[in-house]
Design a protein around this motif. Structure first.
Motif, PDB file in Angstrom:
ATOM      1  N   PHE A 250      11.516  15.041 -69.459  1.00  0.00           N
ATOM      2  CA  PHE A 250      11.653  14.528 -70.816  1.00  0.00           C
ATOM      3  C   PHE A 250      12.599  15.413 -71.607  1.00  0.00           C
ATOM      4  O   PHE A 250      12.854  16.564 -71.255  1.00  0.00           O
ATOM      5  N   ASP A 251      13.113  14.847 -72.670  1.00  0.00           N
ATOM      6  CA  ASP A 251      14.013  15.570 -73.567  1.00  0.00           C
ATOM      7  C   ASP A 251      13.289  15.756 -74.891  1.00  0.00           C
ATOM      8  O   ASP A 251      13.189  14.828 -75.694  1.00  0.00           O
ATOM      9  N   ILE A 252      12.746  16.933 -75.099  1.00  0.00           N
ATOM     10  CA  ILE A 252      12.038  17.218 -76.343  1.00  0.00           C
ATOM     11  C   ILE A 252      12.568  18.522 -76.927  1.00  0.00           C
ATOM     12  O   ILE A 252      13.094  19.369 -76.199  1.00  0.00           O
ATOM     13  N   PRO A 253      12.443  18.705 -78.240  1.00  0.00           N
ATOM     14  CA  PRO A 253      12.878  19.966 -78.847  1.00  0.00           C
ATOM     15  C   PRO A 253      12.043  21.144 -78.343  1.00  0.00           C
ATOM     16  O   PRO A 253      10.954  20.967 -77.796  1.00  0.00           O
ATOM     17  N   ALA A 254      12.568  22.331 -78.544  1.00  0.00           N
ATOM     18  CA  ALA A 254      11.843  23.539 -78.140  1.00  0.00           C
ATOM     19  C   ALA A 254      10.591  23.722 -78.993  1.00  0.00           C
ATOM     20  O   ALA A 254      10.512  23.250 -80.130  1.00  0.00           O
ATOM     21  N   CYS A 255       9.630  24.404 -78.418  1.00  0.00           N
ATOM     22  CA  CYS A 255       8.405  24.744 -79.140  1.00  0.00           C
ATOM     23  C   CYS A 255       8.626  26.030 -79.926  1.00  0.00           C
ATOM     24  O   CYS A 255       9.202  26.998 -79.413  1.00  0.00           O
ATOM     25  N   THR A 256       8.181  26.027 -81.167  1.00  0.00           N
ATOM     26  CA  THR A 256       8.308  27.196 -82.037  1.00  0.00           C
ATOM     27  C   THR A 256       6.923  27.707 -82.396  1.00  0.00           C
ATOM     28  O   THR A 256       6.069  26.929 -82.818  1.00  0.00           O
TER      29      THR A 256
END
Length: 383
Positions: A250-256
């Motif tokens: 999947f293409d998801i933003p990074a976790c912060t």
């Protein structure tokens, strides 16, 4: 619980080196429930970590699945819940692939960091729960009655290996007391011999040893020398995860991830996140004693100094915030509450009567949650 030295070191580092977020003041407590139709948690099942230390992986995989499911074209497939990611596979793969997790020979007990699991999975993908259930009638990745049981097997596996290694080291060591030395070795060898047959029998039945392995001490020791238990489990019970058809990419933003500096800052950041359009779940590190003790729990800032960093009286744990409501109390006043998604199954017996439990989801006073938070993690930019 999911408390660990690794988690506490990371928390301390975040406190020392991360600048606090600036968030807008917002006293509103408008209703949010991500479980509702169209919400990001609509198709995410309540899970049970089964007494293991994998809460961080359960939080991480639910955050991943909530995000990717909510971005899929509608209508979603009827079997969408079978696409959920396996927290167990994620934890084992992370422990195998991340150098600072490699000393964890039993990931069920090691604990970990939410964003580590999310960001590792962004690169490697996740293994589906359905792929693992298809390998076992019990619904687990191995033919055991629970992951707690498998964790005990792993512990025993490692202790046997350690005793075997120490005994062979003694056999090769010079000593000034040969009689005592020989007696110690003989005692250890007797224990190993007595354990070999039941280990081979039971561990083969649990899928932790190959069926064709000879049930002799020499054969067992040779096998253990060549196979770390965790890596062997990846090859056996989690073998299905190596097949491309059983992995989700999947293409998801990074976790912060951010450390919590104060109750006020935590409360503001959660409200800001929940006020966003189509909110995603927020993973939080929290003192689990809040769930057991209810409103009498004083939180991080009113308890022992060690609790500020997830000490034993805190019971560091990972959960999700997935909603918000305003509760009208009997005295006519109102209290803002957050909806917590836990990973202790659908039973409500673990929780204080102060909190309303809905099959694994619990409503907890917002100020109490904020006062017990250790960290907050989101996919995307943290508030």
């Amino acid at each position: 619980m999911c408390n660990s030295a690794l988690f506490r070191v990371a928390l301390l580092g975040a406190v020392l080196f991360t600048a606090p977020s600036v968030v807008a003041e917002d006293d509103a407590c408008g209703p949010v429930d991500m479980r509702q139709p169209g919400g990001s948690m609509e198709n995410i099942s309540v899970l049970d970590q089964d007494g293991t230390g994998l809460c961080y992986a359960y939080v991480a995989t639910q955050m991943i699945d909530a995000y990717r499911f909510s971005k899929l074209p509608k209508p979603l497939p009827a079997d969408i819940k079978s696409w959920q990611s396996s927290p167990v596979a994620t934890a084992f793969e992370l422990a195998s692939g991340k150098f600072y997790y490699r000393n964890i020979t039993n990931p069920f007990k090691g604990g970990g960091i939410i964003c580590d699991a999310v960001n590792y999975s962004r690169k490697k993908g996740t293994c589906t729960q359905q792929a693992l259930k298809e390998n076992s009638d019990s619904g687990y990745a191995y033919p055991v009655t629970s992951y707690w049981e498998l964790s005990l097997y792993l512990d025993f596996y490692e202790r046997f290996h350690r005793l075997s290694s120490e005994t062979r080291e003694l056999e090769n060591r010079d000593t000034e007391n040969p009689f005592i030395h020989a007696a110690d070795i003989a005692k250890r060898r007797k224990i190993l011999e007595e354990l070999t047959a039941p280990i081979c029998r039971n561990f083969k039945a649990q899928g932790l040893l190959p069926e064709g392995l000879s049930s002799s001490l020499d054969a067992l020791e040779e096998f253990l020398d060549k196979n770390n238990s965790m890596e062997f489990l990846l090859k056996t019970g989690l073998a299905a995860c190596s097949k491309p058809e059983n992995r989700e990419f999947f293409d998801i933003p990074a976790c912060t991830e951010r450390a919590v500096f104060s109750k006020k800052n935590a409360l503001k950041s959660v409200h800001q996140w929940l006020n966003s359009k189509d909110p995603q779940p927020m993973g939080i590190g929290i003192c689990s004693q809040l769930f057991h003790q209810g409103r009498k729990y004083r939180g991080r800032w009113g308890a022992a100094l060690s609790d500020m960093f997830g000490g034993t009286n805190c019971g560091g744990h990972g959960v999700l915030i997935i909603g918000r409501r305003k509760l009208q109390r009997a005295d006519g006043k109102s209290t803002c509450q957050f909806l917590i998604r836990n990973s202790w199954g659908t039973s409500c017996y673990n929780y204080s009567g102060d909190w309303s439990c809905e099959a694994g989801n619990i409503w907890v006073d917002a100020d109490k949650v904020a006062g017990s938070m250790l960290t907050r993690s989101v996919i995307g930019d943290a508030p």
